[in-house]
Design an enzyme around this catalytic site. Structure first.
Site, PDB file in Angstrom:
ATOM      1  N   SER A  57      26.443  46.949  41.489  1.00  0.00           N
ATOM      2  CA  SER A  57      25.803  47.870  40.537  1.00  0.00           C
ATOM      3  C   SER A  57      25.765  49.298  41.058  1.00  0.00           C
ATOM      4  CB  SER A  57      24.374  47.406  40.234  1.00  0.00           C
ATOM      5  OG  SER A  57      24.380  46.239  39.464  1.00  0.00           O
ATOM      6  N   GLN A  58      25.687  50.232  40.118  1.00  0.00           N
ATOM      7  CA  GLN A  58      25.511  51.647  40.425  1.00  0.00           C
ATOM      8  C   GLN A  58      24.216  51.819  41.235  1.00  0.00           C
ATOM      9  OE1 GLN A  58      25.200  53.858  36.818  1.00  0.00           O
ATOM     10  NE2 GLN A  58      24.778  55.804  37.811  1.00  0.00           N
TER      11      GLN A  58
END
Length: 213
Positions: free
Chosen positions: A64-65
């Protein structure tokens, strides 16, 4: 597994970027600063590790970011010693953040290849979730419930009822809900049968899949 001054410097810049985007919890920012995100990615993609972007990993999943990881973690309001269920172990990065914050982490991954790889990798890094499970995240882990907090790191078309039932009264469940994009949703359990719901805008996640293995 090297963590050079250059990589540490890039991490500090990433933390400042995440702070500028609105993350205020200093403990969360410190956890992002501590964890060598480049080690969670293939070495050939190391240059991408400290950009604020999601990135593909094995089995059609993503890491994930960093802002998204920080945002979900901040919503959880993690306290040291919290029992936290994570649905979607993935690369293990989110689990490492929760461990860094002193939580007792129980985590589920439905992709067997990823589960085996991540379980081994987290131990090498020194992050030891209390329990790692290969299985269907929609079902949670009833044998270890109730949990203080639950975090779902993939997009769910609805909020699974088993997860709601495994949350302590006073607990918090953070989950991206919808198809594409998803709406970041916070559920607070206020009594045995009551939940309070808040939403926090659009995010994009890979879908939360039911167990087909």
């Amino acid at each position: 597994m090297e963590d050079s001054y250059r990589q540490q410097g890039k991490r500090k810049l990433l933390v400042e970027l995440v702070r500028e985007k609105g993350i205020k919890d200093e403990k969360v920012l410190q956890a992002i600063n501590e964890i060598p995100r480049h080690l969670f990615m293939d070495s050939s993609f190391e240059d991408h590790a400290y950009q604020d972007k999601a990135f593909p990993i094995a089995a059609g999943q993503t890491i994930s970011q960093p802002f998204t990881v920080a945002f979900q973690t901040e919503l959880l309001q993690v306290e040291r010693g919290d029992l936290i269920l994570e649905v979607g172990t993935g690369s293990g990065y989110q689990a490492a953040v929760l461990c860094e914050l002193g939580a007792k982490v129980y985590t589920i991954e439905r992709q067997q290849k990823l589960y085996k790889k991540t379980k081994n990798f987290l131990q090498k890094l020194g992050y030891r979730p209390k329990f790692m499970s290969f299985g269907d995240g929609y079902k949670g882990l009833p044998e270890y419930a109730p949990f203080d907090k639950i975090i779902v790191t993939a997009g769910a078309p609805f909020i699974p009822k088993p997860l709601m039932s495994q949350l302590k009264i006073g607990g918090r469940l953070v989950i991206p809900v919808g198809e594409d994009p998803q709406i970041m949703t916070l559920l607070k359990r206020t009594s045995a049968k009551s939940f309070q719901k808040e939403t926090f805008g659009e995010f994009r996640f890979v879908p939360l899949l039911e167990d087909k293995n």
